[in-house]
Write a protein that holds these residues in place. Structure first.
Motif, PDB file in Angstrom:
ATOM      1  N   LYS A  89       0.847  -1.216   0.000  1.00 54.61           N
ATOM      2  CA  LYS A  89       0.000   0.000   0.000  1.00 54.61           C
ATOM      3  C   LYS A  89       0.867   1.245   0.000  1.00 54.61           C
ATOM      4  O   LYS A  89       0.626   2.198  -0.733  1.00 54.61           O
ATOM      5  N   GLU A  90       1.906   1.219   0.819  1.00 52.98           N
ATOM      6  CA  GLU A  90       2.821   2.367   0.928  1.00 52.98           C
ATOM      7  C   GLU A  90       3.509   2.633  -0.424  1.00 52.98           C
ATOM      8  O   GLU A  90       3.623   3.758  -0.873  1.00 52.98           O
ATOM      9  N   LYS A  91       3.906   1.526  -1.106  1.00 51.92           N
ATOM     10  CA  LYS A  91       4.635   1.661  -2.382  1.00 51.92           C
ATOM     11  C   LYS A  91       3.761   2.231  -3.477  1.00 51.92           C
ATOM     12  O   LYS A  91       4.200   2.978  -4.321  1.00 51.92           O
ATOM     13  N   ILE A  92       2.448   1.790  -3.502  1.00 52.52           N
ATOM     14  CA  ILE A  92       1.598   2.265  -4.602  1.00 52.52           C
ATOM     15  C   ILE A  92       0.860   3.544  -4.200  1.00 52.52           C
ATOM     16  O   ILE A  92      -0.006   4.017  -4.917  1.00 52.52           O
ATOM     17  N   GLY A  93       1.232   4.064  -3.058  1.00 54.68           N
ATOM     18  CA  GLY A  93       0.732   5.371  -2.658  1.00 54.68           C
ATOM     19  C   GLY A  93      -0.686   5.345  -2.130  1.00 54.68           C
ATOM     20  O   GLY A  93      -1.396   6.336  -2.241  1.00 54.68           O
TER      21      GLY A  93
END
Ligand code: F3S
Length: 244
Positions: free
Chosen positions: A240-244
């Motif tokens: 989730k953090e990586k895909i914003g």
């Protein structure tokens, strides 16, 4: 007489020993015999051996209450806290005691826990906040937000989980389930405002992706915690953090 036999038993303790100054006899197994009373823990027996038979036997212990995590060791092939392991409950007349696997042994049953502590530091094990604190109160949580930390904060850092993990045996730089559980304790905390800063060390070739979901860590935890569940949750949060 029969009652007395039920209350006392002669037990052989086979202890894997290591003496860094031992020359050719650095590593060896030593046997001690002890009359054990019902109710005595493995730690009680190790203390007895040290105090009455062999003052050179080295092991860690502190609280004797399953809180400090110091006396984790491998007892009859299973990682356990010596202070919480009742000798009679093991149901064996011979008990083999070894230092935790995968760690560097300093002497006998005492292992070097510095690398384990450094891996906890790597995940920044504290609340990271960006907003100014409220002027009139602490940073508050709802009961539901607090309940999300159950099963995460109770870790006593004994090292039993990481010592039982084949991914750690294969890669000494692997962060290990103890560090993952600690990281998720803060990432799951509603008051933490910078999960990305905990993720720096986790998203690494020695980090989250090296876990092969083997579950040994769950079986090994003397506090019945579930590092594998935390690892799965961390992976979801990281994506989730990586895909914003
Ligand atoms: Fe190791 Fe636990 Fe993963 S045993 S491979 S950290 S599920």
């Amino acid at each position: 007489m029969a009652q007395q036999e039920q209350e006392r038993r002669l037990v052989t303790f086979r202890v894997k020993r290591y003496n860094p100054e031992g020359g050719e006899r650095k590593r060896y197994t030593q046997e001690y015999k002890l009359e054990v009373m019902k109710g005595q823990s493995v730690l009680d027996c190790l203390n007895d051996i040290r105090w009455k038979q062999d003052g050179s036997l080295t092991f860690r212990r502190s609280c004797k209450s399953g809180i400090c995590g110091s006396c984790a060791m491998t007892i009859n092939g299973v990682n356990r806290l010596a202070c919480e392991t009742q000798v009679f409950a093991l149901g064996a007349s011979t008990i083999t005691i070894e230092p935790l696997r995968g760690f560097t042994v300093i002497k006998d049953l005492a292992v070097d826990i510095d690398p384990m502590v450094e891996k906890i530091h790597a995940v920044r094990p504290y609340l990271i906040t960006k907003s100014p604190p409220p002027s009139d109160a602490e940073r508050l949580q709802s009961p539901e937000e607090r309940a999300r930390l159950d099963g995460l904060y109770e870790c006593i850092l004994c090292g039993s989980c990481t010592s039982s993990c084949p991914s750690f045996w294969a890669d000494e730089n692997y962060l290990g389930p103890h560090a993952f559980l600690k990281a998720y304790r803060f990432i799951a905390d509603s008051r933490d405002e910078a999960p990305g800063e905990h993720f720096d060390a986790l998203d690494d070739k020695h980090g989250l992706w090296r876990c092969h979901t083997i579950f040994n860590c769950v079986e090994a935890c003397p506090k019945s915690l579930n590092p594998t569940k935390a690892i799965e949750a961390l992976r979801r949060e990281l994506v989730k953090e990586k895909i914003g």
